[in-house]
Motif scaffolding. Sequence first.
Motif, PDB file in Angstrom:
ATOM      1  N   SER A  85      27.171 -70.722 -50.179  1.00  0.00           N
ATOM      2  CA  SER A  85      27.376 -72.107 -49.745  1.00  0.00           C
ATOM      3  C   SER A  85      26.211 -73.037 -50.068  1.00  0.00           C
ATOM      4  CB  SER A  85      27.678 -72.164 -48.248  1.00  0.00           C
ATOM      5  OG  SER A  85      26.556 -71.752 -47.498  1.00  0.00           O
ATOM      6  N   ASP A  86      24.994 -72.497 -50.197  1.00  0.00           N
ATOM      7  CA  ASP A  86      23.825 -73.362 -50.362  1.00  0.00           C
ATOM      8  C   ASP A  86      23.851 -74.219 -51.622  1.00  0.00           C
ATOM      9  OD1 ASP A  86      22.282 -72.897 -47.978  1.00  0.00           O
ATOM     10  OD2 ASP A  86      21.877 -70.894 -48.759  1.00  0.00           O
TER      11      ASP A  86
ATOM     12  N   GLY B  15      41.635 -79.944 -61.905  1.00  0.00           N
ATOM     13  CA  GLY B  15      40.329 -80.376 -61.444  1.00  0.00           C
ATOM     14  C   GLY B  15      39.573 -79.257 -60.772  1.00  0.00           C
ATOM     15  N   THR B  16      38.339 -79.561 -60.390  1.00  0.00           N
ATOM     16  CA  THR B  16      37.461 -78.619 -59.707  1.00  0.00           C
ATOM     17  C   THR B  16      37.187 -79.151 -58.308  1.00  0.00           C
ATOM     18  OG1 THR B  16      36.477 -77.893 -61.785  1.00  0.00           O
ATOM     19  CG2 THR B  16      35.210 -77.473 -59.791  1.00  0.00           C
ATOM     20  N   PHE B  17      37.390 -78.291 -57.313  1.00  0.00           N
ATOM     21  CA  PHE B  17      37.262 -78.708 -55.917  1.00  0.00           C
ATOM     22  C   PHE B  17      36.529 -77.650 -55.111  1.00  0.00           C
ATOM     23  CE2 PHE B  17      40.671 -81.125 -57.653  1.00  0.00           C
ATOM     24  CZ  PHE B  17      40.576 -82.363 -57.034  1.00  0.00           C
ATOM     25  N   ILE B  18      36.139 -78.038 -53.914  1.00  0.00           N
ATOM     26  CA  ILE B  18      35.491 -77.147 -52.960  1.00  0.00           C
ATOM     27  C   ILE B  18      36.426 -76.995 -51.763  1.00  0.00           C
ATOM     28  CG2 ILE B  18      33.579 -77.001 -51.308  1.00  0.00           C
ATOM     29  CD1 ILE B  18      31.870 -78.354 -53.505  1.00  0.00           C
ATOM     30  N   ALA B  19      36.597 -75.749 -51.299  1.00  0.00           N
ATOM     31  CA  ALA B  19      37.393 -75.473 -50.101  1.00  0.00           C
ATOM     32  C   ALA B  19      36.476 -74.844 -49.061  1.00  0.00           C
ATOM     33  CB  ALA B  19      38.553 -74.542 -50.433  1.00  0.00           C
TER      34      ALA B  19
ATOM     35  N   ILE C 198      37.789 -80.671 -51.068  1.00  0.00           N
ATOM     36  CA  ILE C 198      37.034 -81.876 -51.392  1.00  0.00           C
ATOM     37  C   ILE C 198      36.561 -81.822 -52.839  1.00  0.00           C
ATOM     38  CG2 ILE C 198      35.146 -83.370 -50.638  1.00  0.00           C
ATOM     39  CD1 ILE C 198      34.895 -81.575 -48.136  1.00  0.00           C
ATOM     40  N   HIS C 199      36.585 -82.970 -53.496  1.00  0.00           N
ATOM     41  CA  HIS C 199      36.016 -83.083 -54.834  1.00  0.00           C
ATOM     42  C   HIS C 199      34.497 -82.969 -54.703  1.00  0.00           C
ATOM     43  CE1 HIS C 199      34.890 -84.770 -58.698  1.00  0.00           C
ATOM     44  NE2 HIS C 199      36.107 -84.439 -59.097  1.00  0.00           N
ATOM     45  N   PRO C 200      33.822 -82.215 -55.592  1.00  0.00           N
ATOM     46  CA  PRO C 200      32.371 -82.024 -55.448  1.00  0.00           C
ATOM     47  C   PRO C 200      31.548 -83.313 -55.503  1.00  0.00           C
ATOM     48  CG  PRO C 200      33.177 -81.043 -57.492  1.00  0.00           C
ATOM     49  CD  PRO C 200      34.369 -81.452 -56.705  1.00  0.00           C
ATOM     50  N   ASP C 201      32.058 -84.342 -56.161  1.00  0.00           N
ATOM     51  CA  ASP C 201      31.338 -85.617 -56.202  1.00  0.00           C
ATOM     52  C   ASP C 201      31.456 -86.386 -54.893  1.00  0.00           C
ATOM     53  OD1 ASP C 201      30.443 -85.231 -58.786  1.00  0.00           O
ATOM     54  OD2 ASP C 201      32.160 -86.251 -59.686  1.00  0.00           O
ATOM     55  N   GLN C 202      32.311 -85.902 -53.983  1.00  0.00           N
ATOM     56  CA  GLN C 202      32.562 -86.608 -52.727  1.00  0.00           C
ATOM     57  C   GLN C 202      32.170 -85.791 -51.507  1.00  0.00           C
ATOM     58  OE1 GLN C 202      36.734 -87.376 -53.161  1.00  0.00           O
ATOM     59  NE2 GLN C 202      36.403 -89.129 -54.504  1.00  0.00           N
ATOM     60  N   CYS C 203      31.314 -84.772 -51.694  1.00  0.00           N
ATOM     61  CA  CYS C 203      30.923 -83.982 -50.531  1.00  0.00           C
ATOM     62  C   CYS C 203      29.486 -83.507 -50.644  1.00  0.00           C
ATOM     63  CB  CYS C 203      31.867 -82.808 -50.327  1.00  0.00           C
ATOM     64  SG  CYS C 203      31.618 -81.406 -51.408  1.00  0.00           S
ATOM     65  N   TYR C 204      28.997 -83.030 -49.514  1.00  0.00           N
ATOM     66  CA  TYR C 204      27.665 -82.452 -49.433  1.00  0.00           C
ATOM     67  C   TYR C 204      27.660 -81.468 -48.268  1.00  0.00           C
ATOM     68  CZ  TYR C 204      26.859 -85.409 -45.366  1.00  0.00           C
ATOM     69  OH  TYR C 204      26.959 -86.003 -44.133  1.00  0.00           O
ATOM     70  N   LYS C 205      26.672 -80.585 -48.268  1.00  0.00           N
ATOM     71  CA  LYS C 205      26.511 -79.667 -47.144  1.00  0.00           C
ATOM     72  C   LYS C 205      25.509 -80.297 -46.196  1.00  0.00           C
ATOM     73  CE  LYS C 205      25.445 -74.948 -45.828  1.00  0.00           C
ATOM     74  NZ  LYS C 205      24.947 -73.638 -46.258  1.00  0.00           N
TER      75      LYS C 205
ATOM     76  N   GLY D 169      25.407 -77.496 -41.146  1.00  0.00           N
ATOM     77  CA  GLY D 169      25.818 -76.442 -42.072  1.00  0.00           C
ATOM     78  C   GLY D 169      27.203 -76.655 -42.633  1.00  0.00           C
ATOM     79  N   ARG D 170      27.895 -77.672 -42.165  1.00  0.00           N
ATOM     80  CA  ARG D 170      29.267 -77.938 -42.611  1.00  0.00           C
ATOM     81  C   ARG D 170      29.293 -78.794 -43.869  1.00  0.00           C
ATOM     82  NH1 ARG D 170      30.400 -78.857 -36.815  1.00  0.00           N
ATOM     83  NH2 ARG D 170      31.535 -77.012 -36.118  1.00  0.00           N
ATOM     84  N   PHE D 171      30.361 -78.604 -44.635  1.00  0.00           N
ATOM     85  CA  PHE D 171      30.599 -79.478 -45.776  1.00  0.00           C
ATOM     86  C   PHE D 171      31.308 -80.721 -45.265  1.00  0.00           C
ATOM     87  CE2 PHE D 171      29.540 -75.611 -47.779  1.00  0.00           C
ATOM     88  CZ  PHE D 171      29.052 -75.938 -49.039  1.00  0.00           C
ATOM     89  N   GLU D 172      30.839 -81.855 -45.703  1.00  0.00           N
ATOM     90  CA  GLU D 172      31.398 -83.123 -45.240  1.00  0.00           C
ATOM     91  C   GLU D 172      31.688 -84.017 -46.431  1.00  0.00           C
ATOM     92  OE1 GLU D 172      28.637 -84.748 -42.414  1.00  0.00           O
ATOM     93  OE2 GLU D 172      28.822 -83.024 -41.067  1.00  0.00           O
TER      94      GLU D 172
END
Length: 162
Positions: free
Chosen positions: A84-85, A135-139, A145-152, A157-160
């Motif tokens: 996750s890091d 596309g490429t996404f994070i679950a 979420i699209h990786p350009d629209q999220c962060y940890k 510790g949550r992805f937002e």
Amino acid sequence: MKVLFIQVGGTIDKDYPKLNKGYAFEIGEPAISRILERNLLGFEYEIVSLMKKDSLDMTDQDRSEIRDYCLKSDCSKIVITHGSDTLVETAKVIGQIKGKTIVLTAAYRPERFSNSDADFNVGVAVGALNNILEGTFIAMNGLQIHPDQCYKNEKTGRFEQV
């Protein structure tokens, strides 16, 4: 539907050390094998262990290798189990690959733990494959979420979503 599951490492795959007097976890065989065996699946799958690295040890060369593997694969639906890091960084390097849906997921606790979130996150990742055309996404955390629209979030510790 056929899904390619690619193991690259991370907490999801961590296991107790095989050596006596060992303190640190080691990355073992793909946890995805055990997760999939516990469920009645309505799709075909293949599992590949590409690498076994903690995501903090991932290099740009590793990320390029993951991207190249996805590009060369005949599968159009791919789930990558990762730490996750640095999940967001790897997802951004993979980028958008025409004709493929790629979802990266992880776990905060090893799949071997009874209170692991691994099964849930993998389920969300597979569900995302059914809802996203390309596309490429994070679950993570019940979100896709699209990786350009999220962060940890470092505090929770949550992805937002940004």
